[in-house]
Design a protein around this motif. Structure first.
Motif, PDB file in Angstrom:
ATOM      1  N   GLY A  18       0.791  -1.223   0.000  1.00  0.00           N
ATOM      2  CA  GLY A  18       0.000   0.000   0.000  1.00  0.00           C
ATOM      3  C   GLY A  18       0.825   1.276   0.000  1.00  0.00           C
ATOM      4  O   GLY A  18       0.272   2.364  -0.141  1.00  0.00           O
ATOM      5  N   GLU A  19       2.140   1.168   0.152  1.00  0.00           N
ATOM      6  CA  GLU A  19       2.975   2.373   0.222  1.00  0.00           C
ATOM      7  C   GLU A  19       4.076   2.440  -0.829  1.00  0.00           C
ATOM      8  O   GLU A  19       4.560   3.512  -1.136  1.00  0.00           O
ATOM      9  CB  GLU A  19       3.593   2.503   1.609  1.00  0.00           C
ATOM     10  N   GLY A  20       4.515   1.297  -1.341  1.00  0.00           N
ATOM     11  CA  GLY A  20       5.534   1.339  -2.377  1.00  0.00           C
ATOM     12  C   GLY A  20       6.735   0.460  -2.084  1.00  0.00           C
ATOM     13  O   GLY A  20       6.798  -0.243  -1.077  1.00  0.00           O
ATOM     14  N   THR A  21       7.699   0.540  -2.999  1.00  0.00           N
ATOM     15  CA  THR A  21       8.870  -0.324  -2.957  1.00  0.00           C
ATOM     16  C   THR A  21      10.115   0.469  -3.321  1.00  0.00           C
ATOM     17  O   THR A  21      10.076   1.323  -4.212  1.00  0.00           O
ATOM     18  CB  THR A  21       8.703  -1.489  -3.956  1.00  0.00           C
ATOM     19  N   THR A  22      11.203   0.171  -2.638  1.00  0.00           N
ATOM     20  CA  THR A  22      12.522   0.687  -3.003  1.00  0.00           C
ATOM     21  C   THR A  22      13.463  -0.495  -3.124  1.00  0.00           C
ATOM     22  O   THR A  22      13.538  -1.328  -2.217  1.00  0.00           O
ATOM     23  CB  THR A  22      13.064   1.672  -1.948  1.00  0.00           C
ATOM     24  N   VAL A  23      14.160  -0.554  -4.254  1.00  0.00           N
ATOM     25  CA  VAL A  23      15.185  -1.569  -4.466  1.00  0.00           C
ATOM     26  C   VAL A  23      16.522  -0.858  -4.520  1.00  0.00           C
ATOM     27  O   VAL A  23      16.679   0.136  -5.237  1.00  0.00           O
ATOM     28  CB  VAL A  23      14.961  -2.346  -5.779  1.00  0.00           C
ATOM     29  N   ILE A  24      17.476  -1.349  -3.737  1.00  0.00           N
ATOM     30  CA  ILE A  24      18.834  -0.824  -3.743  1.00  0.00           C
ATOM     31  C   ILE A  24      19.730  -1.958  -4.231  1.00  0.00           C
ATOM     32  O   ILE A  24      19.776  -3.024  -3.611  1.00  0.00           O
ATOM     33  CB  ILE A  24      19.264  -0.350  -2.346  1.00  0.00           C
ATOM     34  N   ALA A  25      20.399  -1.727  -5.345  1.00  0.00           N
ATOM     35  CA  ALA A  25      21.228  -2.762  -5.966  1.00  0.00           C
ATOM     36  C   ALA A  25      22.613  -2.190  -6.252  1.00  0.00           C
ATOM     37  O   ALA A  25      22.733  -1.061  -6.718  1.00  0.00           O
ATOM     38  CB  ALA A  25      20.581  -3.257  -7.247  1.00  0.00           C
ATOM     39  N   LEU A  26      23.627  -2.986  -5.981  1.00  0.00           N
ATOM     40  CA  LEU A  26      25.014  -2.533  -6.138  1.00  0.00           C
ATOM     41  C   LEU A  26      25.820  -3.555  -6.914  1.00  0.00           C
ATOM     42  O   LEU A  26      25.697  -4.761  -6.676  1.00  0.00           O
ATOM     43  CB  LEU A  26      25.641  -2.326  -4.757  1.00  0.00           C
ATOM     44  N   ARG A  27      26.630  -3.063  -7.824  1.00  0.00           N
ATOM     45  CA  ARG A  27      27.588  -3.916  -8.541  1.00  0.00           C
ATOM     46  C   ARG A  27      28.969  -3.306  -8.350  1.00  0.00           C
ATOM     47  O   ARG A  27      29.176  -2.112  -8.582  1.00  0.00           O
ATOM     48  CB  ARG A  27      27.236  -3.975 -10.030  1.00  0.00           C
ATOM     49  N   TRP A  28      29.905  -4.135  -7.875  1.00  0.00           N
ATOM     50  CA  TRP A  28      31.287  -3.700  -7.705  1.00  0.00           C
ATOM     51  C   TRP A  28      32.028  -3.833  -9.010  1.00  0.00           C
ATOM     52  O   TRP A  28      31.801  -4.774  -9.768  1.00  0.00           O
ATOM     53  CB  TRP A  28      31.989  -4.512  -6.612  1.00  0.00           C
ATOM     54  N   ASN A  29      32.931  -2.903  -9.262  1.00  0.00           N
ATOM     55  CA  ASN A  29      33.751  -2.930 -10.463  1.00  0.00           C
ATOM     56  C   ASN A  29      34.938  -3.848 -10.236  1.00  0.00           C
ATOM     57  O   ASN A  29      35.804  -3.570  -9.399  1.00  0.00           O
ATOM     58  CB  ASN A  29      34.223  -1.523 -10.817  1.00  0.00           C
ATOM     59  N   THR A  30      34.990  -4.943 -10.963  1.00  0.00           N
ATOM     60  CA  THR A  30      36.072  -5.913 -10.788  1.00  0.00           C
ATOM     61  C   THR A  30      37.313  -5.524 -11.577  1.00  0.00           C
ATOM     62  O   THR A  30      38.350  -6.169 -11.434  1.00  0.00           O
ATOM     63  CB  THR A  30      35.602  -7.326 -11.238  1.00  0.00           C
ATOM     64  N   ARG A  31      37.232  -4.504 -12.395  1.00  0.00           N
ATOM     65  CA  ARG A  31      38.376  -4.078 -13.211  1.00  0.00           C
ATOM     66  C   ARG A  31      39.291  -3.127 -12.461  1.00  0.00           C
ATOM     67  O   ARG A  31      40.349  -2.794 -12.938  1.00  0.00           O
ATOM     68  CB  ARG A  31      37.887  -3.382 -14.482  1.00  0.00           C
ATOM     69  N   ARG A  32      38.875  -2.622 -11.332  1.00  0.00           N
ATOM     70  CA  ARG A  32      39.677  -1.612 -10.632  1.00  0.00           C
ATOM     71  C   ARG A  32      40.236  -2.163  -9.355  1.00  0.00           C
ATOM     72  O   ARG A  32      39.762  -2.956  -8.679  1.00  0.00           O
ATOM     73  CB  ARG A  32      38.839  -0.375 -10.345  1.00  0.00           C
TER      74      ARG A  32
END
Length: 131
Positions: free
Chosen positions: A117-131
């Motif tokens: 009834g109020e909503g959704t937040t998705v927090i997604a993270l990808r680390w850079n494996t090249r650095r």
């Protein structure tokens, strides 16, 4: 930077912004594709199921690592059964039911905050494996 997702064309604009952020972040082509695909799925979910929302991007650094964090938010109905939503094939719409679970598999860290009834937040993270 935050991108509003209110119309179908906003999905393409958000996708381009994420691609640009991955290039600026020095991600390799495979990781660029993973992040853009995840962001596209999450933005589409916010648009289709949440009635619109927003996508914010943040370049992050932690313990010598660099990454890109996505925040996708909507004020829709929320996800009634979050556990079921991650099961491949589960859908409340016309899709194939791979969006949320697929996006989670493409990212290194994935958190969903939802209130029916109020909503959704998705927090997604990808680390850079090249650095």
């Amino acid at each position: 930077m935050t991108h509003q997702i209110r119309a179908e064309e906003d999905l393409l604009t958000a996708r381009h912004a994420v691609r640009e952020a991955t290039v600026r972040g020095g991600f390799g082509l495979v990781d660029q594709t993973r992040i853009v695909t995840a962001a596209s799925e999450l933005a589409r979910n916010a648009y289709v199921h949440g009635g619109g929302g927003s996508l914010a991007l943040e370049h992050v650094q932690q313990e010598g690592r660099q990454g890109l964090k996505l925040y996708v938010t909507d004020q829709g109905p929320g996800i009634a059964d979050l556990e079921a939503a991650f099961v491949d094939g589960y859908t409340t719409g016309a899709g194939l039911g791979h969006g949320l679970g697929g996006a989670r598999r493409l990212m290194d860290e994935f958190h969903v905050h939802t209130t029916p009834g109020e909503g959704t937040t998705v927090i997604a993270l990808r680390w850079n494996t090249r650095r």
